[in-house]
Motif scaffolding. Structure first.
Motif, PDB file in Angstrom:
ATOM      1  N   GLN A   1       0.856  -1.184   0.000  1.00 14.64           N
ATOM      2  CA  GLN A   1       0.000   0.000   0.000  1.00 14.64           C
ATOM      3  C   GLN A   1       0.891   1.232   0.000  1.00 14.64           C
ATOM      4  N   ALA A   2       0.333   2.337  -0.478  1.00 11.48           N
ATOM      5  CA  ALA A   2       1.091   3.581  -0.523  1.00 11.48           C
ATOM      6  C   ALA A   2       1.252   4.147   0.873  1.00 11.48           C
ATOM      7  N   GLY A   3       2.416   4.667   1.153  1.00 11.61           N
ATOM      8  CA  GLY A   3       2.676   5.277   2.446  1.00 11.61           C
ATOM      9  C   GLY A   3       2.363   6.758   2.440  1.00 11.61           C
ATOM     10  N   GLY A   4       2.410   7.346   3.619  1.00  5.58           N
ATOM     11  CA  GLY A   4       2.233   8.785   3.756  1.00  5.58           C
ATOM     12  C   GLY A   4       3.577   9.481   3.832  1.00  5.58           C
ATOM     13  N   LEU A   5       3.598  10.645   4.449  1.00 12.52           N
ATOM     14  CA  LEU A   5       4.848  11.383   4.609  1.00 12.52           C
ATOM     15  C   LEU A   5       5.630  10.796   5.776  1.00 12.52           C
ATOM     16  N   ALA A   6       6.772  10.221   5.480  1.00 13.91           N
ATOM     17  CA  ALA A   6       7.582   9.606   6.537  1.00 13.91           C
ATOM     18  C   ALA A   6       8.013  10.634   7.571  1.00 13.91           C
ATOM     19  N   GLY A   7       8.164  11.902   7.161  1.00 19.50           N
ATOM     20  CA  GLY A   7       8.572  12.945   8.082  1.00 19.50           C
ATOM     21  C   GLY A   7       7.552  13.236   9.161  1.00 19.50           C
ATOM     22  N   LYS A   8       6.317  12.792   8.950  1.00 21.99           N
ATOM     23  CA  LYS A   8       5.285  13.009   9.965  1.00 21.99           C
ATOM     24  C   LYS A   8       5.335  11.973  11.080  1.00 21.99           C
ATOM     25  N   TYR A   9       6.216  10.980  10.925  1.00 19.99           N
ATOM     26  CA  TYR A   9       6.298   9.934  11.944  1.00 19.99           C
ATOM     27  C   TYR A   9       7.204  10.412  13.079  1.00 19.99           C
ATOM     28  N   ARG A  10       6.800  11.532  13.693  1.00 18.68           N
ATOM     29  CA  ARG A  10       7.586  12.176  14.743  1.00 18.68           C
ATOM     30  C   ARG A  10       6.673  12.637  15.872  1.00 18.68           C
ATOM     31  N   CYS A  11       7.268  12.769  17.018  1.00 15.98           N
ATOM     32  CA  CYS A  11       6.561  13.301  18.183  1.00 15.98           C
ATOM     33  C   CYS A  11       6.544  14.824  18.103  1.00 15.98           C
ATOM     34  N   PRO A  12       5.370  15.463  18.179  1.00 13.96           N
ATOM     35  CA  PRO A  12       5.328  16.929  18.112  1.00 13.96           C
ATOM     36  C   PRO A  12       5.943  17.608  19.331  1.00 13.96           C
ATOM     37  N   ARG A  13       6.146  16.870  20.408  1.00 16.40           N
ATOM     38  CA  ARG A  13       6.724  17.466  21.618  1.00 16.40           C
ATOM     39  C   ARG A  13       8.225  17.660  21.509  1.00 16.40           C
ATOM     40  N   ASP A  14       8.930  16.609  21.091  1.00 12.73           N
ATOM     41  CA  ASP A  14      10.392  16.689  21.077  1.00 12.73           C
ATOM     42  C   ASP A  14      11.002  16.378  19.716  1.00 12.73           C
ATOM     43  N   ASP A  15      10.154  16.232  18.684  1.00 15.38           N
ATOM     44  CA  ASP A  15      10.615  16.050  17.309  1.00 15.38           C
ATOM     45  C   ASP A  15      11.374  14.741  17.106  1.00 15.38           C
ATOM     46  N   ALA A  16      11.206  13.780  18.023  1.00 16.60           N
ATOM     47  CA  ALA A  16      11.870  12.480  17.896  1.00 16.60           C
ATOM     48  C   ALA A  16      10.991  11.535  17.082  1.00 16.60           C
ATOM     49  N   TYR A  17      11.626  10.551  16.444  1.00 15.70           N
ATOM     50  CA  TYR A  17      10.867   9.559  15.684  1.00 15.70           C
ATOM     51  C   TYR A  17      10.048   8.682  16.632  1.00 15.70           C
ATOM     52  N   LEU A  18       8.930   8.195  16.101  1.00 17.97           N
ATOM     53  CA  LEU A  18       8.063   7.288  16.845  1.00 17.97           C
ATOM     54  C   LEU A  18       8.449   5.842  16.544  1.00 17.97           C
ATOM     55  N   LYS A  19       7.788   4.924  17.232  1.00 21.77           N
ATOM     56  CA  LYS A  19       7.903   3.503  16.933  1.00 21.77           C
ATOM     57  C   LYS A  19       6.541   2.869  17.175  1.00 21.77           C
ATOM     58  N   PRO A  20       6.214   1.784  16.444  1.00 20.73           N
ATOM     59  CA  PRO A  20       4.897   1.158  16.627  1.00 20.73           C
ATOM     60  C   PRO A  20       4.798   0.505  17.997  1.00 20.73           C
ATOM     61  N   SER A  21       3.599   0.550  18.579  1.00 21.89           N
ATOM     62  CA  SER A  21       3.357  -0.095  19.864  1.00 21.89           C
ATOM     63  C   SER A  21       2.520  -1.357  19.649  1.00 21.89           C
ATOM     64  N   ALA A  22       2.539  -2.235  20.617  1.00 22.46           N
ATOM     65  CA  ALA A  22       1.867  -3.528  20.489  1.00 22.46           C
ATOM     66  C   ALA A  22       0.359  -3.385  20.354  1.00 22.46           C
ATOM     67  N   ASP A  23      -0.192  -2.279  20.834  1.00 26.26           N
ATOM     68  CA  ASP A  23      -1.647  -2.104  20.795  1.00 26.26           C
ATOM     69  C   ASP A  23      -2.125  -1.409  19.527  1.00 26.26           C
ATOM     70  N   GLY A  24      -1.223  -1.237  18.544  1.00 25.76           N
ATOM     71  CA  GLY A  24      -1.611  -0.637  17.276  1.00 25.76           C
ATOM     72  C   GLY A  24      -1.390   0.852  17.182  1.00 25.76           C
TER      73      GLY A  24
END
Length: 513
Positions: free
Chosen positions: A79-102
């Motif tokens: 499937q097509a992805g979105g903007l990878a740059g949006k995969y960040r925390c707005p608080r500290d600008d760090a990258y996110l990671k997937p959690s077990a609960d989705g």
């Protein structure tokens, strides 16, 4: 003594047309499997990795990274992805990671987020992992001959190619056969991936894992469709077009398609056009931010390295050498680059792997100061075999300098480690902030008058603060940001006793100068 009085003219390089004469493309001179590294070079790389300690460490790191790609379950999201740059925390600008609960969790503050835009951004990160990893797999196969790497490369390529063919068939049936990005919403990101795909694919092209049918599937379902998106775009002199040109050329070389390659070189917005019209007199990229100079240069290197083995040595064009040379006047006394405009404060040495290529191809000896320690993939695969045994880098002292094409003066007190930067340069163009006549000062071991640089572009603070005059040490009138405007040089004097710069800009305020 440093004297600064605050009271672009953009100059394009005037290079004789003959400097851009390019030899005819000799596709018969090179076959897939030797475009980015000849068999002779591959043997030399393996020998170097076996006998030189630094090269052994780089080889082992490449193999470890390739092992990690092989060990992952081949779970490619179709499937097509979105903007990878949006995969960040707005608080500290760090990258996110997937959690077990989705959901998605910040790697720094552990805040949990959810939403479709983050789900799609994570899909984009997955595409980046698999497709950018192609370059690592290709070089790992070159270094070791281990068929696990070529087999995993084939599996990745065929998964994407078969998905691409299926998608094209579905769109044709639905009456919408037009080209579009395959994996990501931005063609820039797909272009960057296509360069890495082409290098990795070229390195495993002749592996036994691939059949003639596989090569045709990869060409029709992956390389041509993605390249067609770049061919349909026109981003003129932007860094996007630099990556488009590189991706088109790299794909064209692997496909052995002279028409595609010549478009990347000679087209209206091709590489040669960018070299003629997009490089300042100093050799700097026309988007005057150190980060974007190197961002564009990295794209150019993919194209340059692919072409040179086809008998087209574009490194001989004078402005190409200037791309490596110009940034060497920019660093602070501590070796870091200033955060002028959309840039980050990082050491010039962070771009060491680019200078590995620059030293091998352009032979500027003062680049040797940047090359140690040798620790990058490009140092091993595209760099000089070995630095001279009597390694004595050409003395390169950062002195006061002024360049009217950049609109940037750097005043230095060498004895006290002080550097003052006056930006009187260009009007608002890509990645330029509203900070004409802005001053950046380095003294007593650190930056004192600070340009804020940049933050993630999807963070609201970028447009709310980072680009505005108040965030800089630059003039403002009546609490308003400057308007986009160019400055001009009035006077620059450098003597043994002092350096003085005078510049002028209207800043877009009527009646104010």
């Amino acid at each position: 003594m440093l004297a600064i009085a605050c009271s672009l003219i953009l100059l394009v390089v005037a290079v004789p047309a003959a400097a851009f004469d390019v030899a005819p493309l000799e596709l018969d001179a090179v076959l897939p499997g030797e475009i980015f590294c000849t068999d002779e070079e591959a043997a030399d790389i393996r020998e170097r990795a076996a006998t030189q300690a630094w090269a052994t460490q780089v080889r082992d790191r490449i193999l470890r990274e390739a092992d990690a790609i092989v060990a992952e379950d081949l779970d490619i999201p179709l499937q097509a992805g979105g903007l990878a740059g949006k995969y960040r925390c707005p608080r500290d600008d760090a990258y996110l990671k997937p959690s077990a609960d989705g959901g998605h969790v910040c790697r720094v503050c552990a805040t949990r987020y959810e939403g479709r835009h983050l789900d799609r951004a994570y899909v984009a990160r997955q595409h980046e992992f698999w497709l950018n990893g192609m370059e690592t797999l290709g070089w790992a196969y070159t270094l070791s001959g281990d068929t696990r790497y070529s087999a995993r490369a084939r599996a990745i390529l065929m998964t994407y190619a078969e998905w691409g063919l299926s998608d094209m068939a579905a769109r044709k049936k639905a009456g919408n056969p037009g080209t579009r990005t395959r994996f990501l919403p931005q063609s820039l990101d797909e272009a960057r991936m296509l360069c890495r795909i082409a290098v990795g694919y070229d390195r495993v092209y002749r592996a036994e894992a691939f059949s003639d049918t596989d090569h045709q599937t990869i060409a029709d379902g992956l390389l041509r469709p993605v390249a067609s998106r770049m061919l349909a775009a026109d981003h003129a002199l932007s860094n996007w077009q630099s990556w488009h040109n590189a991706a088109i050329a790299c794909a064209g070389l692997v496909l052995r398609d002279a028409e595609v390659i010549n478009t990347a070189l000679h087209g209206p917005v091709g590489f040669l056009h960018q070299m003629r019209a997009g490089i300042l007199e100093s050799g700097m990229w026309h988007e005057p931010a150190p980060l974007y100079h190197f961002f564009a240069l990295r794209a150019h290197i993919y194209l340059l390295e692919g072409m040179v083995r086809c008998g087209v040595d574009l490194y001989r064009i004078p402005v190409v050498a200037g791309l490596f040379n110009a940034p060497t006047r920019w660093p602070y006394p501590d070796g870091t680059l200033p955060t002028l405009n959309d840039s980050d404060r990082v050491p010039l040495a962070n771009y060491r792997e680019l200078y590995e290529v620059g030293y091998r191809r352009c032979r500027r000896t003062h680049y040797q100061q940047i090359l140690t320690p040798r620790n990058s993939m490009w140092a091993l695969v595209w760099g000089e075999r070995a630095l001279p045994a009597n390694f004595e880098p050409e003395e390169y002292v950062l002195r006061s300098s002024n360049d009217t094409s950049e609109g940037l003066a750097i005043l230095r007190d060498l004895d006290r480690g002080i550097a003052a930067y006056l930006d009187y340069g260009s009007a608002m163009t890509s990645h330029v902030h509203l900070a004409r006549l802005g001053i950046v000062l380095f003294a007593q071991g650190d930056a004192r008058f600070i340009d804020p640089g940049r933050i993630s572009y999807v963070n609201p603070l970028f447009k709310q603060w980072y680009i505005h005059s108040l965030a800089h040490n630059a003039p403002i009138i009546d609490r308003r940001s400057q308007h986009p405007s160019a400055g001009s040089l009035l006077n620059y004097v450098h003597t043994d006793d002092y350096t003085l710069i005078r510049a002028r800009a209207s800043l877009g305020f009527p009646g104010v100068n």
